[in-house]
Design a protein around this motif. Structure first.
Motif, PDB file in Angstrom:
ATOM      1  N   ALA A 126      10.791   4.073  14.340  1.00 10.95           N
ATOM      2  CA  ALA A 126      11.575   3.566  15.463  1.00 10.95           C
ATOM      3  C   ALA A 126      10.802   3.611  16.773  1.00 10.95           C
ATOM      4  N   GLY A 127       9.816   4.516  16.872  1.00  8.80           N
ATOM      5  CA  GLY A 127       9.055   4.650  18.105  1.00  8.80           C
ATOM      6  C   GLY A 127       8.154   3.472  18.403  1.00  8.80           C
ATOM      7  N   PHE A 128       7.932   2.589  17.414  1.00  2.00           N
ATOM      8  CA  PHE A 128       7.051   1.446  17.624  1.00  2.00           C
ATOM      9  C   PHE A 128       7.823   0.203  18.079  1.00  2.00           C
ATOM     10  N   PHE A 129       9.151   0.286  18.128  1.00  2.00           N
ATOM     11  CA  PHE A 129       9.946  -0.850  18.558  1.00  2.00           C
ATOM     12  C   PHE A 129      10.143  -0.788  20.066  1.00  2.00           C
ATOM     13  N   GLU A 130       9.844  -1.898  20.751  1.00  2.00           N
ATOM     14  CA  GLU A 130       9.978  -1.930  22.205  1.00  2.00           C
ATOM     15  C   GLU A 130      11.421  -1.715  22.624  1.00  2.00           C
ATOM     16  N   ASP A 131      12.348  -2.332  21.894  1.00  2.00           N
ATOM     17  CA  ASP A 131      13.766  -2.136  22.160  1.00  2.00           C
ATOM     18  C   ASP A 131      14.255  -0.973  21.311  1.00  2.00           C
ATOM     19  N   PRO A 132      14.742   0.118  21.925  1.00  2.00           N
ATOM     20  CA  PRO A 132      15.171   1.286  21.140  1.00  2.00           C
ATOM     21  C   PRO A 132      16.251   0.959  20.119  1.00  2.00           C
ATOM     22  N   GLY A 133      17.066  -0.051  20.409  1.00  2.00           N
ATOM     23  CA  GLY A 133      18.133  -0.372  19.467  1.00  2.00           C
ATOM     24  C   GLY A 133      17.730  -1.350  18.384  1.00  2.00           C
ATOM     25  N   ALA A 134      16.502  -1.870  18.455  1.00  2.00           N
ATOM     26  CA  ALA A 134      16.087  -2.884  17.476  1.00  2.00           C
ATOM     27  C   ALA A 134      16.012  -2.301  16.065  1.00  2.00           C
ATOM     28  N   TRP A 135      15.448  -1.077  15.947  1.00  2.00           N
ATOM     29  CA  TRP A 135      15.348  -0.484  14.608  1.00  2.00           C
ATOM     30  C   TRP A 135      16.732  -0.202  14.038  1.00  2.00           C
ATOM     31  N   GLU A 136      17.652   0.309  14.870  1.00  2.00           N
ATOM     32  CA  GLU A 136      19.001   0.584  14.379  1.00  2.00           C
ATOM     33  C   GLU A 136      19.681  -0.693  13.904  1.00  2.00           C
ATOM     34  N   ALA A 137      19.487  -1.788  14.665  1.00  2.00           N
ATOM     35  CA  ALA A 137      20.082  -3.065  14.255  1.00  2.00           C
ATOM     36  C   ALA A 137      19.470  -3.563  12.953  1.00  2.00           C
ATOM     37  N   LEU A 138      18.148  -3.413  12.833  1.00  2.00           N
ATOM     38  CA  LEU A 138      17.471  -3.833  11.612  1.00  2.00           C
ATOM     39  C   LEU A 138      17.923  -2.992  10.421  1.00  2.00           C
ATOM     40  N   ALA A 139      17.994  -1.677  10.625  1.00  2.00           N
ATOM     41  CA  ALA A 139      18.426  -0.788   9.541  1.00  2.00           C
ATOM     42  C   ALA A 139      19.861  -1.088   9.121  1.00  2.00           C
ATOM     43  N   ALA A 140      20.718  -1.416  10.104  1.00  2.00           N
ATOM     44  CA  ALA A 140      22.105  -1.749   9.778  1.00  2.00           C
ATOM     45  C   ALA A 140      22.174  -3.024   8.932  1.00  2.00           C
ATOM     46  N   ASP A 141      21.348  -4.001   9.262  1.00  2.00           N
ATOM     47  CA  ASP A 141      21.313  -5.232   8.463  1.00  2.00           C
ATOM     48  C   ASP A 141      20.813  -4.948   7.048  1.00  2.00           C
ATOM     49  N   ILE A 142      19.826  -4.059   6.927  1.00  2.00           N
ATOM     50  CA  ILE A 142      19.308  -3.706   5.600  1.00  2.00           C
ATOM     51  C   ILE A 142      20.378  -2.994   4.791  1.00  2.00           C
ATOM     52  N   ASP A 143      21.106  -2.062   5.435  1.00  2.00           N
ATOM     53  CA  ASP A 143      22.169  -1.335   4.735  1.00  2.00           C
ATOM     54  C   ASP A 143      23.280  -2.278   4.280  1.00  2.00           C
ATOM     55  N   ARG A 144      23.534  -3.301   5.098  1.00  2.00           N
ATOM     56  CA  ARG A 144      24.628  -4.220   4.770  1.00  2.00           C
ATOM     57  C   ARG A 144      24.225  -5.225   3.698  1.00  2.00           C
ATOM     58  N   ASP A 145      23.046  -5.829   3.856  1.00  2.00           N
ATOM     59  CA  ASP A 145      22.642  -6.921   2.972  1.00  2.00           C
ATOM     60  C   ASP A 145      21.601  -6.535   1.928  1.00  2.00           C
ATOM     61  N   GLY A 146      20.954  -5.387   2.108  1.00  3.12           N
ATOM     62  CA  GLY A 146      19.906  -4.981   1.171  1.00  3.12           C
ATOM     63  C   GLY A 146      18.544  -5.510   1.544  1.00  3.12           C
ATOM     64  N   THR A 147      18.498  -6.725   2.117  1.00 10.07           N
ATOM     65  CA  THR A 147      17.243  -7.329   2.542  1.00 10.07           C
ATOM     66  C   THR A 147      17.445  -8.044   3.876  1.00 10.07           C
ATOM     67  N   VAL A 148      16.352  -8.189   4.615  1.00 11.11           N
ATOM     68  CA  VAL A 148      16.355  -8.916   5.882  1.00 11.11           C
ATOM     69  C   VAL A 148      15.103  -9.783   5.904  1.00 11.11           C
ATOM     70  N   TYR A 149      15.241 -11.032   6.359  1.00  9.61           N
ATOM     71  CA  TYR A 149      14.102 -11.934   6.420  1.00  9.61           C
ATOM     72  C   TYR A 149      13.953 -12.501   7.840  1.00  9.61           C
ATOM     73  N   GLU A 150      12.694 -12.579   8.294  1.00 12.24           N
ATOM     74  CA  GLU A 150      12.323 -13.233   9.555  1.00 12.24           C
ATOM     75  C   GLU A 150      13.140 -12.709  10.733  1.00 12.24           C
ATOM     76  N   TYR A 151      13.171 -11.389  10.850  1.00 18.01           N
ATOM     77  CA  TYR A 151      13.803 -10.741  11.994  1.00 18.01           C
ATOM     78  C   TYR A 151      12.759 -10.653  13.101  1.00 18.01           C
ATOM     79  N   GLU A 152      12.977 -11.385  14.181  1.00 21.30           N
ATOM     80  CA  GLU A 152      11.983 -11.435  15.252  1.00 21.30           C
ATOM     81  C   GLU A 152      12.209 -10.295  16.238  1.00 21.30           C
ATOM     82  N   THR A 153      11.162  -9.545  16.515  1.00 18.24           N
ATOM     83  CA  THR A 153      11.264  -8.432  17.446  1.00 18.24           C
ATOM     84  C   THR A 153       9.895  -8.155  18.057  1.00 18.24           C
ATOM     85  N   THR A 154       9.856  -7.176  18.953  1.00 16.18           N
ATOM     86  CA  THR A 154       8.619  -6.826  19.647  1.00 16.18           C
ATOM     87  C   THR A 154       8.264  -5.372  19.358  1.00 16.18           C
TER      88      THR A 154
END
Length: 471
Positions: A190-218
């Motif tokens: 999580a420390g490498f994500f510029e937006d502190p909430g980006a990893w949490e949002a990504l992890a939530a999508d993974i928990d919900r769908d199992g996979t995530v594709y082409e999630y754009e972030t910095t």
């Protein structure tokens, strides 16, 4: 000959020269791998020795049933650790077992058969475990090769008490963040994500769908540099997460530069068109004054020809106003039925009905797609003469999809079917079919006229595979 095959270093080929990536190849240094192999050989030898000593002691004590099972341990260890030598090892161990037990059978046929059967089971177990281990090793090497040599940054993220940590990374992923693969292990992802909430949002999508594709972030490199990436992720059966990162910083910078360039070109085009329009208006005004002042027929004919040429320049300047917006905004999925409905609501079409049967159809096209349909429908109304209806349908083909715009007018002569798309034809109609073709070409669509002269015009827009969807 060593029990295990030496691992081969992995190379990255650039041009005609092979370069070994830093950190690629075996993840365990050669010295450490050799020490581990020595440890395995020592444990294997110890288990063999214990099995033979225990069985010899048991035979002397009259125990022949339980203790032979001790041989399964070295057989399984050898077949798993050294699968290409596992069968040979299990056969040798089976022969050693027979050499140990046969002298104690006293010629009893039942005891001999039992010993031979057990030796055969030893060899079979070794063969099965060796085969399965070889298959497992091949799959592991295949996926290890994909992991190490992928052009995308790849990470294995493991859950931890203090948060998810990077457990493993390939060379590209580590270099993307300014680390080496060894130094990156154990870092909080999580420390490498510029937006502190980006990893949490990504992890939530993974928990919900199992996979995530082409999630754009910095992401942020170790030196503080921002890196734009596309993230794809999936959860593994053991709870870990595999992340794949593609660096799109250069692409985004190029897109931004192109967007700024287009904006400047549009501004320049606007200024140039305004100056040109002002000059043409002044010229037309002077021609009008001249026609009032001169009565000479030759002079009036000359002024009339100048006026006609000036109006041609004026009309073409108007076309550039429409053309300057072409390709400014990125293509997107557009519902064809809604586009046609919005177009027809803005057109004056007395006595002409427009029926569109393209529900649920979306095409990937430039935002100026509405100009395509408005121009085609206007052309039908203006040039079809006897047009009373325009019908728009689609059909799926082997090589894509075809959208037909068909009217019941006089049609287009065969010699004109291709010429109508040339630049300068249909200027009086405003946009012109030349620009229609250009708008469609942005997303690899094509258009042609296939109607029958005397029975109506029919324009067919071909949409390539992947350029349409039915929702």
């Amino acid at each position: 000959m060593p029990w295990s095959d030496p691992s081969r270093p992995k190379f990255r080929r650039i041009g005609c020269v092979a370069h070994q990536r830093p950190g690629a190849g075996s993840l365990i240094p050669r010295r450490r791998r050799s020490a581990r192999q020595d440890t395995r050989l020592l444990l294997l030898a110890a288990s063999v020795l214990i099995a033979f000593i225990a069985n010899a002691a048991g035979l002397l004590a009259g125990v022949t049933i339980v203790l032979p099972h001790l041989f399964y341990l070295p057989i399984i260890l050898a077949a798993y650790w050294f699968p290409r030598r596992g069968i040979v090892f299990s056969l040798a161990l089976a022969l050693g077992y027979l050499a140990l037990i046969l002298p104690f059978t006293g010629g009893d046929a039942g005891a001999v058969v039992s010993a031979l059967s057990r030796a055969g089971v030893f060899a079979a177990v070794g063969a099965v475990v060796s085969f399965l281990s070889i298959r497992l090793r091949e799959q592991e090497e295949r996926y290890r090769g994909i992991f190490d040599n992928s052009e995308a940054g790849t990470f294995i993220v493991a859950p931890g008490a203090s948060g998810p940590r990077i457990e493993e990374a390939n060379y590209v992923g580590a270099a993307l963040l300014g680390f080496t693969a060894k130094n990156l292990a154990g870092k909080h992802v999580a420390g490498f994500f510029e937006d502190p909430g980006a990893w949490e949002a990504l992890a939530a999508d993974i928990d919900r769908d199992g996979t995530v594709y082409e999630y754009e972030t910095t992401l942020c490199r170790i030196d503080g540099t921002a890196v734009l990436v596309l993230v794809s992720a999936g959860r593994l059966p053991d709870g870990r997460i595999v992340l794949t990162l593609v660096d799109i910083t250069a692409r985004k910078n190029a897109e931004d530069a192109l967007r700024r360039t287009n904006a400047k070109l549009n501004m320049l085009g606007h200024l140039t068109r305004s100056d040109l329009a002002a000059a043409v208006s002044g010229l037309l005004g002077r021609i009008t004054v001249g026609m009032r002042e001169f009565d000479d027929p030759a002079v009036r004919n000359y002024l009339e020809s100048l006026e006609e040429n000036a109006r041609v320049v004026q009309r073409r300047a108007e076309i550039t106003r429409d053309y300057q917006d072409l390709g400014v905004r990125p293509p997107d999925w557009q519902p064809v039925q809604r586009v046609i409905r919005e177009v027809t609501s803005c057109l004056l079409l007395p006595g002409i009905s427009v029926r569109a049967w393209v529900e649920r159809l979306e095409v990937f096209a430039d935002p100026m797609l509405d100009r395509v349909f408005s121009n085609l429908i206007e052309n039908a109304a203006r040039h079809g003469k006897t047009v009373s209806s325009v019908v728009i349908t689609y059909r799926i083909l082997d090589d894509g999809l075809s959208i037909s715009i068909e009217d019941d007018g006089v049609g287009i002569p065969e010699v004109e079917k291709e010429r109508i798309f040339d630049y300068g034809v249909g200027i009086e109609g405003g946009l012109g079919l030349f620009l229609v073709r250009e708008i469609l070409a942005i997303t690899n669509m094509t258009i042609r006229e296939t109607g029958t002269p005397g029975r109506g015009a029919r324009f067919e827009i071909h949409v390539p595979p992947g350029g349409y969807r039915i929702i």
